[in-house]
Design an enzyme around this catalytic site. Structure first.
Site, mmCIF file in Angstrom:
data_model
loop_
_atom_site.group_PDB
_atom_site.id
_atom_site.type_symbol
_atom_site.label_atom_id
_atom_site.label_comp_id
_atom_site.label_asym_id
_atom_site.label_seq_id
_atom_site.Cartn_x
_atom_site.Cartn_y
_atom_site.Cartn_z
ATOM 1 N N PHE A 62 -2.835 -12.554 8.912
ATOM 2 C CA PHE A 62 -2.203 -11.564 9.795
ATOM 3 C C PHE A 62 -2.386 -10.173 9.186
ATOM 4 O O PHE A 62 -2.957 -10.022 8.100
ATOM 5 C CB PHE A 62 -0.706 -11.883 9.990
ATOM 6 N N ARG A 110 2.370 -12.537 -1.984
ATOM 7 C CA ARG A 110 3.583 -13.255 -1.535
ATOM 8 C C ARG A 110 3.766 -14.546 -2.336
ATOM 9 O O ARG A 110 4.876 -14.872 -2.741
ATOM 10 C CB ARG A 110 3.461 -13.544 -0.029
ATOM 11 N N SER A 154 13.393 -11.888 7.892
ATOM 12 C CA SER A 154 12.154 -11.278 8.383
ATOM 13 C C SER A 154 11.985 -11.565 9.861
ATOM 14 O O SER A 154 12.451 -12.592 10.357
ATOM 15 C CB SER A 154 10.947 -11.840 7.617
ATOM 16 N N HIS A 155 11.292 -10.636 10.535
ATOM 17 C CA HIS A 155 10.925 -10.833 11.942
ATOM 18 C C HIS A 155 9.416 -10.942 12.093
ATOM 19 O O HIS A 155 8.900 -10.890 13.209
ATOM 20 C CB HIS A 155 11.441 -9.668 12.800
ATOM 21 N N ASN A 156 8.681 -11.043 11.002
ATOM 22 C CA ASN A 156 7.217 -11.064 11.058
ATOM 23 C C ASN A 156 6.729 -12.521 11.114
ATOM 24 O O ASN A 156 6.913 -13.287 10.157
ATOM 25 C CB ASN A 156 6.667 -10.344 9.812
ATOM 26 N N ASP A 206 9.603 -7.374 1.402
ATOM 27 C CA ASP A 206 9.024 -6.098 1.817
ATOM 28 C C ASP A 206 7.682 -5.984 1.129
ATOM 29 O O ASP A 206 7.554 -6.196 -0.074
ATOM 30 C CB ASP A 206 9.913 -4.908 1.474
ATOM 31 N N LYS A 254 -5.080 -18.836 0.617
ATOM 32 C CA LYS A 254 -4.494 -17.516 0.373
ATOM 33 C C LYS A 254 -3.333 -17.613 -0.627
ATOM 34 O O LYS A 254 -3.212 -16.789 -1.528
ATOM 35 C CB LYS A 254 -4.035 -16.900 1.702
HETATM 36 O O1 LIG Z 1 10.189 -6.325 7.811
HETATM 37 P P1 LIG Z 1 9.855 -7.695 8.316
HETATM 38 O O2 LIG Z 1 10.710 -8.136 9.470
HETATM 39 O O3 LIG Z 1 9.798 -8.725 7.235
HETATM 40 O O4 LIG Z 1 8.352 -7.647 8.909
HETATM 41 P P2 LIG Z 1 7.325 -6.422 8.816
HETATM 42 O O5 LIG Z 1 6.065 -6.839 9.451
HETATM 43 O O6 LIG Z 1 7.963 -5.169 9.350
HETATM 44 O O7 LIG Z 1 7.077 -6.304 7.264
HETATM 45 P P3 LIG Z 1 7.202 -5.050 6.285
HETATM 46 O O8 LIG Z 1 8.223 -4.103 6.763
HETATM 47 O O9 LIG Z 1 7.363 -5.632 4.902
HETATM 48 O O10 LIG Z 1 5.774 -4.391 6.402
HETATM 49 C C1 LIG Z 1 4.715 -5.001 5.708
HETATM 50 C C2 LIG Z 1 3.405 -4.629 6.332
HETATM 51 O O11 LIG Z 1 2.342 -5.011 5.468
HETATM 52 C C3 LIG Z 1 1.494 -5.962 6.103
HETATM 53 N N1 LIG Z 1 1.337 -7.093 5.212
HETATM 54 C C4 LIG Z 1 2.243 -7.597 4.343
HETATM 55 N N2 LIG Z 1 1.813 -8.713 3.766
HETATM 56 C C5 LIG Z 1 0.607 -8.945 4.277
HETATM 57 C C6 LIG Z 1 -0.335 -9.973 4.098
HETATM 58 O O12 LIG Z 1 -0.093 -11.031 3.326
HETATM 59 N N3 LIG Z 1 -1.471 -9.894 4.783
HETATM 60 C C7 LIG Z 1 -1.720 -8.868 5.610
HETATM 61 N N4 LIG Z 1 -0.888 -7.869 5.861
HETATM 62 C C8 LIG Z 1 0.290 -7.897 5.195
HETATM 63 C C9 LIG Z 1 2.260 -6.475 7.323
HETATM 64 O O13 LIG Z 1 1.413 -6.828 8.377
HETATM 65 C C10 LIG Z 1 3.182 -5.319 7.656
HETATM 66 O O14 LIG Z 1 2.530 -4.421 8.494
HETATM 67 MG MG LIG Z 2 9.527 -4.306 8.448
#
Ligand SMILES: O=P(O)(O)OP(=O)(O)OP(=O)(O)OC[C@H]1O[C@@H](n2cnc3c(O)ncnc32)[C@H](O)[C@@H]1O
Ligand SMILES: [Mg+2]
Length: 215
Positions: free
Chosen positions: A163, A200, A13-15, A74, A186
């Site tokens: 986030f 998650r 992941s990059h998040n 995802d 959470k």
């Molecule tokens: O693919 P990676 O690199 O893991 O990072 P990403 O941010 O692109 O992640 P996704 O493709 O899975 O997109 C998921 C979206 O849903 C949102 N999201 C997922 N889980 C969340 C959470 O626990 N709280 C708030 N928003 C969430 C998140 O901010 C992303 O915009």
């Molecule tokens: Mg993504």
């Protein structure tokens, strides 16, 4: 079944928000985990139409690049009044033309669409967060763990923790949004607990029970 050898894997992941949550969830287990972001791995294009497909794309890319097992997440928010949207496109709805992400803009878009549908009462504003974790090995073998949490979308956004869409999501049984909860609240889970709260943490609980051994 292939094993996670040497207690080592990659988090694909990059998040930053997700990575903080995983660091927290993984801490009690003592695994050596590095993220795709730290390793400078490219972000693969998420061309799938399901959470499972996109999780596999991310985990497989990271496993192939490193030779290690990789775990991807995802996830997304699915609103009933919007026929499950934004769903797998949750991140895309926040992406600006220059590639940056702005979740305030995304939350406003969701709110505008809900109003256009006349979705005002709590029951019309039902939504769920979904997370699918994919553990993938370099040879392509993969397994999946899914977690979901039901709740309602609130307006205006509340809270500065978490986030993404956290400030507009209030899980069932709580008066606070995820944006008003600490990471521990959470997750609603630690190893040994019978239940978890967030999508998650629910997916992670299944993964941990199937795959992780405490240090
Ligand atoms: O693919 P990676 O690199 O893991 O990072 P990403 O941010 O692109 O992640 P996704 O493709 O899975 O997109 C998921 C979206 O849903 C949102 N999201 C997922 N889980 C969340 C959470 O626990 N709280 C708030 N928003 C969430 C998140 O901010 C992303 O915009
Ligand atoms: Mg993504």
């Amino acid at each position: 079944m292939r094993e996670i050898e040497n207690r080592q894997f990659v988090l694909a992941s990059h998040n930053a928000g997700k990575l903080r949550e995983f660091a927290d969830l993984l801490a009690p287990f003592g695994y050596r985990v590095r993220s795709a972001a730290e390793l400078g791995l490219p972000e693969p294009e998420e061309t799938g139409t399901t959470f499972e497909e996109n999780a596999y794309i991310k985990a497989h890319a990271a496993a192939c690049a490193t030779g290690l097992p990789a775990l991807a997440d995802d996830s997304g928010m699915c609103a009933d009044a919007l026929a499950g949207a934004p769903g797998v496109y949750t991140a895309d709805w926040a992406t600006l033309p220059d590639g940056r992400r702005d979740f305030r803009v995304a939350m406003e878009k969701v709110e505008r669409l809900l109003r256009e549908k006349g979705a005002f009462g709590a029951s019309a504003r039902r939504a769920r967060f979904v997370a699918v974790l994919c553990l993938c090995f370099p040879d392509g073998a993969a397994e999946y763990y899914r977690g979901e949490v039901e709740g309602q979308l609130v307006w205006p956004p509340r809270g500065t923790l978490g986030f993404g869409y956290d400030p507009v999501f209030q899980p069932d049984g709580f008066e606070t949004t995820f944006g008003e909860m600490t990471a521990q609240q959470k997750h609603g889970w630690k190893p040994g607990d019978a239940h978890a709260l967030s999508h998650r943490a629910r997916a992670f609980k299944s993964f941990a029970e199937a795959r992780l051994v405490a240090a």
